[in-house]
Design an enzyme around this catalytic site. Structure first.
Site, mmCIF file in Angstrom:
data_model
loop_
_atom_site.group_PDB
_atom_site.id
_atom_site.type_symbol
_atom_site.label_atom_id
_atom_site.label_comp_id
_atom_site.label_asym_id
_atom_site.label_seq_id
_atom_site.Cartn_x
_atom_site.Cartn_y
_atom_site.Cartn_z
ATOM 1 N N HIS A 21 0.925 5.146 1.275
ATOM 2 C CA HIS A 21 0.214 6.002 2.230
ATOM 3 C C HIS A 21 0.957 7.330 2.349
ATOM 4 O O HIS A 21 2.184 7.348 2.466
ATOM 5 C CB HIS A 21 0.140 5.308 3.594
ATOM 6 C CG HIS A 21 -0.573 6.127 4.616
ATOM 7 N ND1 HIS A 21 -1.943 6.340 4.581
ATOM 8 C CD2 HIS A 21 -0.114 6.817 5.689
ATOM 9 C CE1 HIS A 21 -2.287 7.117 5.593
ATOM 10 N NE2 HIS A 21 -1.204 7.426 6.281
ATOM 11 N N ASP A 60 -3.371 1.142 7.308
ATOM 12 C CA ASP A 60 -2.050 1.749 7.059
ATOM 13 C C ASP A 60 -0.988 1.196 8.002
ATOM 14 O O ASP A 60 -0.229 1.943 8.634
ATOM 15 C CB ASP A 60 -2.149 3.286 7.176
ATOM 16 C CG ASP A 60 -3.189 3.849 6.231
ATOM 17 O OD1 ASP A 60 -3.268 3.357 5.091
ATOM 18 O OD2 ASP A 60 -3.943 4.755 6.630
ATOM 19 N N SER A 109 4.949 6.563 2.414
ATOM 20 C CA SER A 109 5.497 5.247 2.734
ATOM 21 C C SER A 109 4.848 4.193 1.848
ATOM 22 O O SER A 109 3.653 4.279 1.554
ATOM 23 C CB SER A 109 5.172 4.878 4.192
ATOM 24 O OG SER A 109 5.560 5.902 5.089
ATOM 25 N N ASN A 133 0.855 -1.195 0.000
ATOM 26 C CA ASN A 133 0.000 0.000 0.000
ATOM 27 C C ASN A 133 0.883 1.235 0.000
ATOM 28 O O ASN A 133 1.956 1.230 0.607
ATOM 29 C CB ASN A 133 -0.859 -0.003 1.277
ATOM 30 C CG ASN A 133 -1.741 1.234 1.413
ATOM 31 O OD1 ASN A 133 -2.386 1.655 0.444
ATOM 32 N ND2 ASN A 133 -1.780 1.834 2.599
HETATM 33 C C1 GAR Z 1 -2.587 9.083 -2.443
HETATM 34 O O1 GAR Z 1 -2.100 10.236 -1.812
HETATM 35 C C2 GAR Z 1 -2.325 7.852 -1.598
HETATM 36 O O2 GAR Z 1 -1.087 7.901 -0.924
HETATM 37 C C3 GAR Z 1 -3.474 7.930 -0.615
HETATM 38 O O3 GAR Z 1 -4.577 8.279 -1.400
HETATM 39 C C4 GAR Z 1 -4.124 9.117 -2.482
HETATM 40 C C5 GAR Z 1 -4.651 8.545 -3.756
HETATM 41 O O4 GAR Z 1 -4.368 9.416 -4.832
HETATM 42 N N1 GAR Z 1 -3.680 6.694 0.069
HETATM 43 C C6 GAR Z 1 -4.099 6.618 1.319
HETATM 44 O O5 GAR Z 1 -4.406 7.585 1.987
HETATM 45 C C7 GAR Z 1 -4.189 5.210 1.895
HETATM 46 N N2 GAR Z 1 -4.418 5.257 3.284
HETATM 47 P P1 GAR Z 1 -4.424 8.887 -6.304
HETATM 48 O O6 GAR Z 1 -5.802 8.233 -6.461
HETATM 49 O O7 GAR Z 1 -4.279 10.101 -7.149
HETATM 50 O O8 GAR Z 1 -3.308 7.896 -6.513
#
Ligand code: GAR
Length: 203
Positions: free
Chosen positions: A101, A137, A128, A99
């Site tokens: 995060h 997470d 991360s 994942n």
């Molecule tokens: C990203 O910032 C990712 O790191 C986060 O969601 C966003 C998705 O953006 N993920 C989390 O928060 C997981 N807990 P994207 O759809 O443009 O890739």
């Protein structure tokens, strides 16, 4: 290496992977959100995609297991997938789910990480990539990237500053995994043939 990517929304990390695909190929994109812009991206790149109605967690996961097994998947990447996978899934695909995060874990699990960084007055922020267990997470951290916090006005500005570094982090990690330069088992994490005890730092 065959990879399935799970998304819930915009899909900018997915797009970075779709454009990268160096020693790996994205065989399937799955979303719990039928309107996810990331699904349009998968279609544009000609990648098989499936949207799963997640109103019932157990039957959604039954379907997810089927799709992943049919895709003969080596690795499952959660790229903005906003559901917690159950212990059942994490056990079936043990050590095979990663994942991304947007925080320097173990700091700031969950939502609103950018605001939490601002509220805490942190000088550093980052992202991360970690192995997934059945907590939010959480799981062994494989690699991280950092940015300096320089009076960014709000969480959105900070998120915008971080996102390109996220893309670099995720594609770099995928390159290393597919080249077997980053490997792990239950006990150890190895990078470039050596055991490491801290996450790899990607610039
Ligand atoms: C990203 O910032 C990712 O790191 C986060 O969601 C966003 C998705 O953006 N993920 C989390 O928060 C997981 N807990 P994207 O759809 O443009 O890739």
């Amino acid at each position: 290496m065959r990879v399935v990517v799970l998304i819930s929304g915009r899909g900018s990390n997915l797009e970075a992977l779709l454009k990268d695909q160096q020693n790996y190929s994205i065989s399937h994109v799955i979303s719990n959100n039928f309107d996810a812009p990331g699904i349009k991206l998968a279609k544009q790149f000609g990648v098989t995609n499936t949207c799963i109605d997640w109103s019932d967690n157990s039957s959604a996961e039954d379907y997810l297991i089927d799709v992943i097994n049919t895709s003969q998947t080596d690795l499952i990447v959660l790229a903005g997938f906003m559901r917690i996978l159950s212990k059942r899934i994490v056990t079936i695909f043990h050590n095979k789910i990663i994942n991304i995060h947007p925080s320097l874990l173990p700091k700031y699990r969950g939502l609103n990480t950018h605001q939490k960084v601002i509220d805490s007055g942190d000088e550093l922020h980052g992202a991360s990539v970690h192995l997934v267990d059945n907590q939010l997470d959480h799981g062994r951290i494989l690699a991280q990237t950092q940015i300096a916090v320089n009076n960014e006005k709000n969480a959105q500005t900070l998120a915008e500053k971080l996102i390109s570094k996220e893309h670099k982090l995720l594609t770099s990690v995928m390159g290393l995994i597919s080249a077997k330069e980053l490997v792990w088992d239950d006990q150890h994490l190895k990078a470039f043939g050596k055991k490491i005890t801290k996450p790899l730092m990607i610039k």
